[in-house]
Design a protein around this motif. Structure first.
Motif, short mmCIF file in Angstrom:
data_model
loop_
_atom_site.label_atom_id
_atom_site.label_comp_id
_atom_site.label_asym_id
_atom_site.label_seq_id
_atom_site.Cartn_x
_atom_site.Cartn_y
_atom_site.Cartn_z
N GLY A 1 -4.20 -8.10 -7.14
CA GLY A 1 -5.57 -8.10 -6.64
C GLY A 1 -5.74 -7.62 -5.22
O GLY A 1 -6.88 -7.53 -4.72
N LYS A 2 -4.64 -7.31 -4.51
CA LYS A 2 -4.79 -6.92 -3.11
C LYS A 2 -3.97 -5.71 -2.69
O LYS A 2 -4.07 -5.27 -1.55
N CYS A 3 -3.16 -5.14 -3.58
CA CYS A 3 -2.41 -3.94 -3.20
C CYS A 3 -3.37 -2.74 -3.20
O CYS A 3 -4.53 -2.86 -3.59
N SER A 4 -2.88 -1.59 -2.76
CA SER A 4 -3.74 -0.42 -2.65
C SER A 4 -4.26 0.06 -3.99
O SER A 4 -5.25 0.79 -4.05
N GLU A 5 -3.60 -0.33 -5.08
CA GLU A 5 -4.08 0.04 -6.41
C GLU A 5 -5.07 -0.99 -6.94
O GLU A 5 -6.14 -0.64 -7.44
N CYS A 6 -4.73 -2.27 -6.82
CA CYS A 6 -5.62 -3.32 -7.33
C CYS A 6 -6.94 -3.37 -6.55
O CYS A 6 -8.00 -3.63 -7.13
N ALA A 7 -6.87 -3.18 -5.25
CA ALA A 7 -8.08 -3.26 -4.41
C ALA A 7 -8.82 -1.95 -4.35
O ALA A 7 -9.72 -1.77 -3.53
N ASP A 8 -8.48 -1.03 -5.23
CA ASP A 8 -9.04 0.32 -5.21
C ASP A 8 -10.33 0.37 -6.01
O ASP A 8 -10.37 -0.03 -7.17
N ASP A 9 -11.40 0.83 -5.38
CA ASP A 9 -12.68 0.92 -6.07
C ASP A 9 -13.05 2.37 -6.40
O ASP A 9 -14.21 2.70 -6.63
N HIS B 1 0.84 -1.19 0.00
CA HIS B 1 0.00 0.00 0.00
C HIS B 1 0.88 1.24 0.00
O HIS B 1 1.85 1.32 0.76
N VAL B 2 0.55 2.19 -0.85
CA VAL B 2 1.20 3.51 -0.84
C VAL B 2 0.13 4.53 -0.48
O VAL B 2 -0.92 4.59 -1.14
N LEU B 3 0.39 5.31 0.58
CA LEU B 3 -0.55 6.34 1.00
C LEU B 3 0.11 7.70 0.91
O LEU B 3 1.19 7.90 1.48
N LYS B 4 -0.54 8.60 0.19
CA LYS B 4 0.01 9.94 -0.01
C LYS B 4 -0.89 10.96 0.68
O LYS B 4 -2.12 10.84 0.65
N GLY B 5 -0.27 11.96 1.29
CA GLY B 5 -1.03 13.05 1.88
C GLY B 5 -1.74 12.72 3.17
O GLY B 5 -2.66 13.43 3.58
#
Length: 593
Positions: A392-400, A209-213
Motif C-alpha cells: 500500500g505504500k511502495c511506488s507501485e502500490c501508491a501509484d495513481d 520506490h523504483v524510479l526509471k529515467g
C-alpha cells in the motif's frame, strides 16, 4: 529463565516485552538447543545473544565479520553495564594479548570475534580452553556458497566447534536467507531443521520506490534539499561513481562523507564516525559501507545504481529505519546499471557455476526494477514468503497513474522473438523492431523479417525497457549467463492470439517526507549535546522512536519516563532527567500559549 530474561531486558534495554521471535530463540538456547534465527535488519537479532550472555554460565562468543559493529555494540553494552569486548584486526598485538588475558580471567560475559581470527592456531587454542556458554554466528548466510556474501573463513567455524570438549548451543543469525541458504546454514552448523525461527522478512516501516529515467544528480540534490534533517546513505556500484557523487554534493554544501575500499582505513573510520555521530547528513558509499553500522535513525537509502542481487539490495535498504520509524528506500534505475553488474561478475574470480548463479540473481534484481506489482511483495516472494495483501505504500502500490493497454506492442515483441528463433538477447531484438541500420541487420538478414521496423517510432532504449517489463511480468524469460537470450513462455500464445491482454503504467517520483514536530527537533538537539558530552553516538542515547514516544506522552516524572520504550534504569540515570526537564519546559510554554 525467561522471566529473568525479561527482567534483564527491562533493566538494561528499557523494554518490557520481547520482539517477535526473540523469546522463541531464547527458549531453544535456555534448553541447550541450537537454533537458526532469520529476522529482518532492525528486528532485534543482537538481543537474542546479549540477554542469554547475562544469564548463562560461561562466556558467549559472537562470530561476526562486522568490525565496525563490534566496536559500536561493545561501546553500547559497556554503557549499559554489560561487560563485553572484541578481538579483530583493528587491534595491535599487545592489546589483543591483554584482552585474551581478560577473557581467560572471566572479565567478560560477551566476546565478539572476527571469523579470520579462528584461522590462528594460537587463538583457536584459547578458544578450546574457555568455558563457552553460547556461540552466536552473526551474518550466518556467509556460510553458504549460494549466499550473496560467501566467506571461506566462515567454514572454519564448524571445524572449531567440533574441537570443543563440550559443544555449546549454537545460534545462527541472518537477515537475508533464501530457503536454499537457510538449509545450507543448518546443515553446516548441525542445527536441527525444526529449530528454525523465522519472523518474516517484511519491514512494514519501509516504503520502496523504483524510479526509471530520472536525472539522478538532480533527484538526489532535490531530495536532500527537501529533507535537510534526514540522515541517509547513497549507494553506488563503483568507487568512481562514489567519488563523483561525493564531489558534487560537497560543492552543493551538503554535509556529506564517502566510503569505499580504495580509501585508507583512517579515512573510512573518520567519515564513518562523523556519520554515526550525526555530524554528516549523508554518506555516499559502495556496498563496503553499512554492514553492522548500528545507527538507528537512518531515514532514507538511495541506490544511485542497481545492486547485483535482491539479497544485497534488501540488506542495504534495510539499514534505514532500524528504530521502526517510517523510512524510504529509493532505487534510481538505468539500463547502464545492468552492464556494470554484468561486467563485475564477468571480471570476478568466481568459477563458472558460481557466475551462473550470480547472473540468475542479477536477473531477479532486474525484474524487481521493472515489475509493476507491489515491490515489497516481490521481495518477500524472492525469500520464499507470501504476502496476503499489497503493502500500500511502495511506488507501485501508491501509484495513481492510469493503466494503458500495450497488448499490440507486446505482440510485436513476441512475434519478433519468435521469428528470430529465440536465439538473441534484448538489444538485438530491439534493433530489429526499431529498424536499426546496424550492419548486422543486413548480414543476418534481419532486415527481411516482417517484424523489422514495426516499432520504428520508438527509441531503442524504450523498446529494451518494455522488453524488461515483459520479462519482469514473466511473459518472457531470459536464458543464459552474461549474454542471455529471450525465450517465450506459455503466457505468450494467448497474447499473440488476442485472447489475453497486457497492461502497463507510467513512471512517477515519490513524495517528500513529512515535516517534524518542534518538540522532536528540540529533543534531538538535546540528544546530540548529551551524546557529545558522553562521547557516544546519538542513537546510543535514545533512538528516534523513543524520542517520538516522548513527544506523544510528554513524561516529566521518573515513573512515566520508565514507561517509554527504550528507557531503562541505566539510561534514566544517565540521560533521562535532562529530557524530563526539556519536556517540562515545553509543557510550560504550551500552557502559557
Amino acid at each position: 529463565m525467561l522471566t529473568q530474561a525479561k527482567e534483564k531486558l527491562h533493566t538494561h534495554f528499557g523494554y518490557t516485552q520481547f520482539r517477535t521471535g526473540q523469546q522463541d530463540i531464547m527458549d531453544y538456547l535456555f534448553k541447550g538447543e541450537s537454533t537458526l534465527g532469520i529476522m529482518p535488519t532492525g528486528g532485534g537479532k543482537s538481543v537474542c545473544y546479549q540477554i542469554p550472555s547475562l544469564l548463562l554460565d560461561g562466556v558467549t562468543i559472537v562470530i561476526s565479520p562486522l568490525i565496525s559493529l563490534m566496536k559500536d555494540q561493545v561501546d553500547e553494552l559497556s554503557g549499559l553495564g554489560i561487560s563485553a569486548t572484541f578481538i579483530n584486526s583493528s587491534l595491535p598485538y599487545d592489546e589483543v594479548q591483554t584482552r585474551i588475558a581478560g577473557i581467560r580471567q572471566g572479565d567478560y560475559q560477551l566476546v565478539y570475534v572476527a571469523p579470520e581470527r579462528l584461522e590462528s592456531p594460537g587463538f583457536a587454542a584459547v578458544f578450546e580452553q574457555l568455558p563457552i556458554a553460547l556461540i552466536a554466528v552473526d551474518e550466518a548466510h556467509c556460510l553458504s556458497q549460494w549466499g550473496h556474501d560467501f566467506r571461506p573463513s566462515y567454514l572454519r567455524i564448524p571445524e572449531l566447534i567440533n574441537r570443543l570438549f563440550q559443544r555449546p548451543p549454537i545460534l545462527a543469525l541472518t537477515a537475508t536467507a533464501t530457503p536454499e541458504v537457510a538449509q545450507d546454514i543448518t546443515t553446516i552448523l548441525g542445527i536441527p531443521s525444526s529449530n528454525r525461527v523465522q519472523t518474516g522478512f517484511e519491514r512494514d516501516n519501509l516504503s520502496f520506490h523504483v524510479l526509471k529515467g530520472v536525472d539522478n544528480d538532480r533527484y538526489i540534490k532535490d531530495y536532500l534539499v527537501r529533507n535537510p534533517s534526514a540522515s541517509g546513505i547513497i549507494y553506488a556500484a563503483t568507487r568512481k561513481e562514489v567519488e563523483r557523487i561525493y564531489a558534487r554534493l560537497l560543492k552543493q554544501d551538503i554535509r556529506v562523507g564517502r566510503y569505499h575500499g580504495g580509501m585508507n582505513a583512517d579515512q573510512r573510520r573518520d567519515f564513518q564516525e562523523q556519520f554515526v555521530y550525526d555530524q554528516l547528513q549523508v554518506m555516499v558509499a559502495t556496498n563496503a559501507f553499512g554492514m553492522g553500522i548500528n545507527k538507528s535513525n537512518v531515514r532514507f537509502i538511495i541506490h544511485a545504481q542497481m545492486p547485483r542481487n535482491i539479497e544485497s539490495y534488501y540488506q542495504e535498504a534495510g539499514r534505514s529505519g532500524r528504530d521502526g520509524e517510517p523510512s524510504e528506500c529509493m532505487l534510481l534505475f538505468d539500463a547502464q546499471d545492468i552492464r556494470i553488474q554484468q561486467f563485475l561478475i564477468d571480471q570476478s574470480d568466481m568459477d563458472d557455476t558460481r557466475k551462473k548463479q550470480e547472473f540468475k540473481k542479477l536477473q531477479s534484481m532486474i525484474n524487481y526494477c521493472h515489475t509493476e506489482g507491489c515491490l515489497q511483495e516481490y521481495i518477500l516472494q524472492y525469500f520464499g514468503e507470501k504476502q496476503t495483501t499489497p503493502c500500500g505504500k511502495c511506488s507501485e502500490c501508491a501509484d495513481d497513474r492510469s493503466i494503458a493497454d500495450v497488448t499490440k506492442d507486446a505482440q510485436m515483441v513476441l512475434s519478433c522473438i519468435h521469428r528470430m528463433g529465440e536465439r538473441f538477447g534484448k538489444t538485438m531484438v530491439a534493433q530489429v523492431l526499431v529498424g536499426s541500420k546496424n550492419r548486422k541487420m543486413s548480414e543476418m538478414n534481419f532486415d527481411t523479417l516482417s517484424t523489422y521496423g514495426l516499432m520504428k517510432g520508438k527509441g531503442q532504449k524504450d523498446v529494451i525497457q518494455f522488453i524488461d517489463y515483459l520479462v519482469a511480468s514473466q511473459i518472457l524469460r531470459l536464458d543464459g549467463g552474461g549474454y542471455p537470450v529471450l525465450k517465450l513462455t506459455e503466457r505468450c500464445l494467448p497474447i499473440l492470439k488476442g485472447e489475453s491482454k497486457v497492461f502497463r503504467k507510467e513512471a512517477r517520483a515519490p513524495k517528500e517526507m513529512s515535516q517534524e514536530d518542534p518538540l522532536f527537533v528540540h529533543l534531538r538537539e538535546l540528544r546530540s549535546e548529551l551524546a557529545a558530552a558522553h562521547d557516544v553516538a546519538p542513537y546510543m542515547v535514545f533512538s528516534d522512536r523513543t524520542l517520538k514516544e516522548m513527544v506523544e506522552r510528554l513524561p516529566v516524572t521518573e515513573s512515566a519516563m520508565l514507561e517509554i520504550k527504550g528507557v531503562g534504569e541505566s539510561k534514566l540515570d544517565t540521560y533521562g532527567r535532562a529530557f524530563m526537564k526539556k519536556i517540562a519546559q515545553y509543557r510550560l510554554e504550551q500552557d502559557v500559549k
